[in-house]
Design a protein around this motif. Sequence first.
Motif, PDB file in Angstrom:
ATOM      1  N   THR A  57       0.881  -1.137  -0.051  1.00 32.77           N
ATOM      2  CA  THR A  57      -0.082   0.089   0.062  1.00 32.77           C
ATOM      3  C   THR A  57       0.927   1.340  -0.020  1.00 32.77           C
ATOM      4  OG1 THR A  57      -1.548  -1.301   1.439  1.00 32.77           O
ATOM      5  CG2 THR A  57      -1.987   1.068   1.191  1.00 32.77           C
ATOM      6  N   TYR A  61      -1.398   7.697   3.093  1.00 27.44           N
ATOM      7  CA  TYR A  61      -2.591   7.886   4.030  1.00 27.44           C
ATOM      8  C   TYR A  61      -2.677   9.029   4.819  1.00 27.44           C
ATOM      9  CZ  TYR A  61      -6.105   6.421   7.447  1.00 27.44           C
ATOM     10  OH  TYR A  61      -7.319   6.264   8.289  1.00 27.44           O
ATOM     11  N   SER A 104      -3.353   3.981  -1.652  1.00 34.03           N
ATOM     12  CA  SER A 104      -4.249   4.319  -0.268  1.00 34.03           C
ATOM     13  C   SER A 104      -5.062   5.828  -0.628  1.00 34.03           C
ATOM     14  CB  SER A 104      -3.405   4.395   0.973  1.00 34.03           C
ATOM     15  OG  SER A 104      -4.017   4.771   2.127  1.00 34.03           O
ATOM     16  N   PRO A 106      -7.352   7.732   2.131  1.00 31.76           N
ATOM     17  CA  PRO A 106      -7.737   7.759   3.665  1.00 31.76           C
ATOM     18  C   PRO A 106      -8.970   8.537   3.522  1.00 31.76           C
ATOM     19  CG  PRO A 106      -6.061   9.115   3.316  1.00 31.76           C
ATOM     20  CD  PRO A 106      -6.344   8.572   2.006  1.00 31.76           C
ATOM     21  N   LEU A 141      -7.401   1.582  -3.169  1.00 32.50           N
ATOM     22  CA  LEU A 141      -7.778   1.191  -1.741  1.00 32.50           C
ATOM     23  C   LEU A 141      -8.367   2.307  -0.916  1.00 32.50           C
ATOM     24  CD1 LEU A 141      -8.182  -0.943   0.525  1.00 32.50           C
ATOM     25  CD2 LEU A 141      -5.696  -0.646   0.912  1.00 32.50           C
ATOM     26  N   GLU A 143      -9.518   3.307   2.414  1.00 33.97           N
ATOM     27  CA  GLU A 143      -9.288   2.556   3.500  1.00 33.97           C
ATOM     28  C   GLU A 143      -9.723   3.407   4.677  1.00 33.97           C
ATOM     29  OE1 GLU A 143      -5.296   1.205   4.419  1.00 33.97           O
ATOM     30  OE2 GLU A 143      -4.522   3.014   3.355  1.00 33.97           O
ATOM     31  N   CYS A 283      -3.189  -3.785   9.800  1.00 29.99           N
ATOM     32  CA  CYS A 283      -3.231  -2.344   9.912  1.00 29.99           C
ATOM     33  C   CYS A 283      -1.998  -2.073  10.866  1.00 29.99           C
ATOM     34  CB  CYS A 283      -4.472  -1.826  10.139  1.00 29.99           C
ATOM     35  SG  CYS A 283      -4.962  -0.477   9.603  1.00 29.99           S
TER      36      CYS A 283
END
Length: 308
Positions: A57, A61, A104, A106, A141, A143, A283
């Motif tokens: 990933t 983030y 990623s 977020p 992703l 997430e 995670c």
Amino acid sequence: MSRPSLTLLDGGMGRELNRIGAPFRQPEWSALALLEAPEYVTRVHRAYIASGARVITTNSYALVPFHIGEERFASRGAALADLAGRLAREAADESGVAVRVAGSLPPALGSYRPDLFDQERSTAIHRELIVGLRPHVDLWLAETQSSIAEARAVREAIGDDGKPFWLSFTLVDAASEAPPQLRSGEPLEEAARVALELGASALLFNCSQPESMGAALEKAREVLAGERSELQLGVYANAFPPVREDAQANETLLDIRPDLGPDAYLGWARRWVGQGADIVGGCCGIGPEHIAELRLHLLTHAYKEALA
């Protein structure tokens, strides 16, 4: 007997950067290494690949104004996302094995805080990140999404670029047998149906305790069975104790549970696979040693048994 199919994700980036001595502080969190010492980010990607992860990933983030500030995001957000994407892509390509890069995306306005959501602002932030990440990633992703509204905003920002879309929700860490729900209070069943509506190819649950994941998997399986969907399911839990309801993820350096070492985490992962998980990783607080344990026991042993 056919070969089992299981995809191994990587683990947490921020805590691993901190553990190996990378520049790390609040509020920048994992973004600080991109700003000051990106070689550490490459080290973490390589460690996860060596441990067995076949999806890594991007370290994007924390590339949101909450962490790097409004001014720096406006001037460098897309460039930092490009760097995060390039570092992951290079680590994957140099590995000599088939490793995919997940971009990623977020929660744009604060993890664990669906009450702070703003559609227009969230979509704008994600579009800036997507500009930098898009040339380097194999899939998206979204997430630690706390609400359905957050998920819809990410999908809108991505548009239809042909890359697979993985959608991962964070859950209320239930201390009882209450039905699984998002941190917004929305029921898991609704989230699963929205994943189908948004064209996700995988529905995951992340950044919640291992204890919260099994019920979510089972409920998601019920929904998907009713819809006759082949949507993949996945889990990557954190190693945090319960987090208060008004907390933002990464606003403080939470303790890591001492009872979630590699062997204990493997025990949870075995349950998730038995409950229908096709994708497993970790995670916050789950590191390369955990992923190596999953690879050894969920992949290596399973393949040997399947081919015997």
